[in-house]
Structures are given as structure tokens and as C-alpha cells.
Design a protein around this motif. Structure first.
Motif, short mmCIF file in Angstrom:
data_model
loop_
_atom_site.label_atom_id
_atom_site.label_comp_id
_atom_site.label_asym_id
_atom_site.label_seq_id
_atom_site.Cartn_x
_atom_site.Cartn_y
_atom_site.Cartn_z
N ALA A 184 0.87 -1.18 0.00
CA ALA A 184 0.00 0.00 0.00
C ALA A 184 0.90 1.22 0.00
CB ALA A 184 -0.91 0.00 1.23
N THR A 185 0.97 1.91 -1.13
CA THR A 185 1.90 3.01 -1.29
C THR A 185 1.19 4.28 -1.73
OG1 THR A 185 3.84 3.79 -2.56
CG2 THR A 185 2.40 2.21 -3.65
N ASN A 186 1.71 5.43 -1.33
CA ASN A 186 1.19 6.69 -1.84
C ASN A 186 1.77 7.04 -3.20
OD1 ASN A 186 -0.67 7.24 0.11
ND2 ASN A 186 0.42 8.95 1.05
N ASP A 187 2.69 6.24 -3.70
CA ASP A 187 3.06 6.32 -5.10
C ASP A 187 1.85 5.87 -5.91
OD1 ASP A 187 4.57 6.63 -7.38
OD2 ASP A 187 6.06 5.11 -6.88
N ALA B 4 0.82 2.31 -11.08
CA ALA B 4 1.66 1.87 -12.20
C ALA B 4 3.15 1.87 -11.83
CB ALA B 4 1.41 2.72 -13.44
N PRO B 5 3.69 2.95 -11.24
CA PRO B 5 5.09 2.89 -10.80
C PRO B 5 5.33 1.80 -9.75
CG PRO B 5 4.36 5.16 -10.89
CD PRO B 5 3.15 4.31 -11.10
N ALA B 6 4.36 1.58 -8.87
CA ALA B 6 4.53 0.54 -7.86
C ALA B 6 4.71 -0.82 -8.53
CB ALA B 6 3.34 0.52 -6.91
N HIS B 7 3.84 -1.14 -9.49
CA HIS B 7 3.98 -2.40 -10.21
C HIS B 7 5.32 -2.46 -10.94
CE1 HIS B 7 0.24 -4.72 -9.82
NE2 HIS B 7 -0.37 -3.56 -9.67
N ALA B 8 5.72 -1.34 -11.56
CA ALA B 8 6.98 -1.32 -12.30
C ALA B 8 8.17 -1.59 -11.39
CB ALA B 8 7.14 0.02 -13.01
N ASP C 86 5.09 -11.48 -7.77
CA ASP C 86 4.35 -12.71 -7.45
C ASP C 86 4.30 -13.01 -5.96
OD1 ASP C 86 3.80 -13.06 -10.11
OD2 ASP C 86 5.36 -14.58 -10.44
N TYR C 87 5.08 -12.34 -5.16
CA TYR C 87 5.01 -12.56 -3.72
C TYR C 87 3.75 -11.93 -3.10
CZ TYR C 87 9.96 -13.96 -3.73
OH TYR C 87 11.17 -14.60 -3.95
N PHE C 88 3.14 -10.99 -3.81
CA PHE C 88 2.10 -10.17 -3.20
C PHE C 88 0.70 -10.57 -3.66
CE2 PHE C 88 5.94 -7.59 -2.98
CZ PHE C 88 5.95 -7.31 -1.62
N ASP C 89 -0.22 -10.59 -2.71
CA ASP C 89 -1.63 -10.86 -2.97
C ASP C 89 -2.39 -9.60 -3.35
OD1 ASP C 89 -1.72 -13.75 -1.89
OD2 ASP C 89 -0.86 -12.65 -0.21
N PHE C 90 -1.79 -8.43 -3.12
CA PHE C 90 -2.50 -7.15 -3.26
C PHE C 90 -1.47 -6.07 -3.43
CE2 PHE C 90 -4.12 -3.26 -1.27
CZ PHE C 90 -5.41 -3.17 -1.75
N ILE C 91 -1.67 -5.21 -4.43
CA ILE C 91 -0.79 -4.06 -4.65
C ILE C 91 -1.68 -2.86 -4.97
CG2 ILE C 91 1.03 -3.05 -6.07
CD1 ILE C 91 1.86 -5.98 -6.76
N ALA C 92 -1.58 -1.80 -4.18
CA ALA C 92 -2.40 -0.61 -4.40
C ALA C 92 -1.56 0.64 -4.27
CB ALA C 92 -3.56 -0.57 -3.41
N GLY D 19 -8.12 3.83 -6.05
CA GLY D 19 -9.52 3.94 -5.70
C GLY D 19 -9.83 3.78 -4.23
N PHE D 20 -8.80 3.60 -3.40
CA PHE D 20 -9.01 3.41 -1.96
C PHE D 20 -8.58 4.63 -1.15
CE2 PHE D 20 -7.65 -0.73 -3.82
CZ PHE D 20 -8.90 -1.32 -3.85
#
Length: 231
Positions: free
Chosen positions: A123-126, A129-133, A142-148, A153-154
Motif C-alpha cells: 500500500a503506497t502513496n506512489d 503503475a510505478p509501484a507495479h513497475a 508474485d510474492y504479493f496478494d495485493f498491490i495498491a 480507488g481506496f
């Protein structure tokens, strides 16, 4: 307390990745690309609380815990030919290309955490798209169940939205989740969500800054397995 934790949601910058190295490089590069001359570069740096010669961030720099939109707002007076939306997009594009420096060796840590059956999220304030990159560049996705991110939208931190969305996504009571971060925004978000709050010192905040808001302060996330008494 640690024996009850079944999920971990991590901040990204200053937690997974060393803040000073990673975002100091980004700020230098972005300012160099956008500035017309040295004076303009200095003004851009001051606008985001960044000293170019020393790569030092001021405690109130929007780069530390702010969103790309907030960083764009701070820079906008120095870049009057841009609008805030366009500048936000440019910041996101540059951020996605930024080279992140791991705060600790991440693959062995996350193999251990996953092997212990823990659910993991970011959960990042970035922006997302940059977080995924950044995660993909280090082979971590693949280690993560959730990336936001702040634009997922949260809502951004210190609001609890991303933390609560992680708990819901993995089917856990928030009380069984720990939020791990390097800033008050992270800890306030975790506290508002009803989570255990773990501070780490791989960002810019000190132990004294974070301790009043955390259940425990660790030097870095590499200390999590020991604190959690994982086999």
C-alpha cells in the motif's frame, strides 16, 4: 501480538526500498530533465524540499509520503507552462523508470514470509503503475496478494482505505494484519484500520518520530522474521 498476525501490508518507498538512494536519484534526474538552468533546478528542488548538492530531503518534502498529484502541486509554480494533470502524468512516468535500491535483500525475506503462510500486500502513496513497475523490476510481484497505490480507488494514506482493502482482499480481520512503514502516514493509516503498526528506520524519519505511533520500531524489514518468531 506477533503470533496472531496472518497478513503483512508494506509501504513501498523507505520500507521495501531505501528512500534516500532511490528517490534522491529520481529527484536529481527529474529536475535535470525539466530545469532550464541551474537556478531553475535549485528552485524546483526547494519546491519539493530537496537539496540537489547533498541529495537531502526536508522532513516536510511531499516526495516522502505524498502522492504524485501532491508533488505536482508543489512543483507547479516553478513550471508554469504545465498544468497539474500533465505534470502528475510526467512524474508517474519518470517514477516508473526510477531505479529502486532494496532496503534489505528482498527475495529471501519474502520467500520466508510466504513460506510461513502469510498474506502479503503493498500500500503506497506512489501511483499504482510505478509501484507495479518497481516490484516487477526486482522480480517481486508474485510474492504479493495485493498491490495498491494512491490512485487505485481506496484513497491515499494516512487514510485507512488501502489497508482495509488489503484485509478484505485476503479475507483477514484487520486486527490480524500488520502495517509496516517508515512514516507517520503509514502508521496512522494502519492504526485507523485497526492493524498492528510496525515502523522501520529505512526512510527519513527517526526512532523518536515513529515510536509514539508504532507498536514496535525495527531497524528494517529484515528483522520481521525474528520479531514474529518465524521458523
Amino acid at each position: 501480538m506477533s503470533q496472531q498476525i496472518a497478513g503483512l501490508v508494506f509501504d513501498k518507498d523507505g520500507t521495501l526500498f531505501d528512500f534516500r538512494i532511490s528517490w534522491g536519484r529520481w529527484a536529481q534526474s527529474f529536475i535535470a530533465e525539466m530545469a532550464q538552468d541551474d537556478d531553475h533546478a535549485d528552485r524546483m528542488g526547494r519546491a519539493i524540499g530537496f537539496d540537489l548538492p547533498t541529495m537531502h530531503f526536508a522532513p516536510d518534502s511531499p516526495v516522502i509520503a505524498g502522492t504524485a498529484f501532491e508533488i505536482a502541486g508543489a512543483l507547479l509554480p516553478t513550471l508554469p507552462n504545465f498544468n497539474r494533470g500533465t505534470l502528475t502524468e510526467m512524474i508517474d512516468e519518470a517514477a516508473a523508470k526510477a531505479t529502486m535500491a532494496e532496503a534489505v535483500p528482498l527475495h529471501p525475506l519474502f520467500r520466508q514470509l510466504r513460506g510461513a503462510g502469510l498474506k502479503l500486500g503493498v500500500a503506497t502513496n506512489d501511483s499504482e503503475a510505478p509501484a507495479h513497475a518497481h516490484l516487477a523490476a526486482h522480480g517481486l510481484t508474485d510474492y504479493f496478494d495485493f498491490i495498491a497505490g494512491a490512485d487505485s480507488g481506496f484513497g491515499p494514506k494516512p487514510g485507512p482505505g488501502m489497508c482495509l482493502a488489503f484485509a478484505q482482499a485476503v479475507g483477514l480481520d484487520p486486527a490480524r494484519v500488520a502495517m509496516i512503514g517508515d512514516s507517520r502516514h503509514d502508521l496512522e493509516a494502519g492504526r485507523a484500520a485497526g492493524m498492528v503498526c510496525i515502523a522501520v528506520l529505512t526512510g527519513l524519519a527517526s526512532h523518536a518520530d515513529l515510536a509514539p505511533h508504532a507498536d514496535v520500531v525495527l531497524p528494517d524489514i529484515g528483522e520481521l522474521p525474528g520479531w514474529m518468531k518465524l521458523a
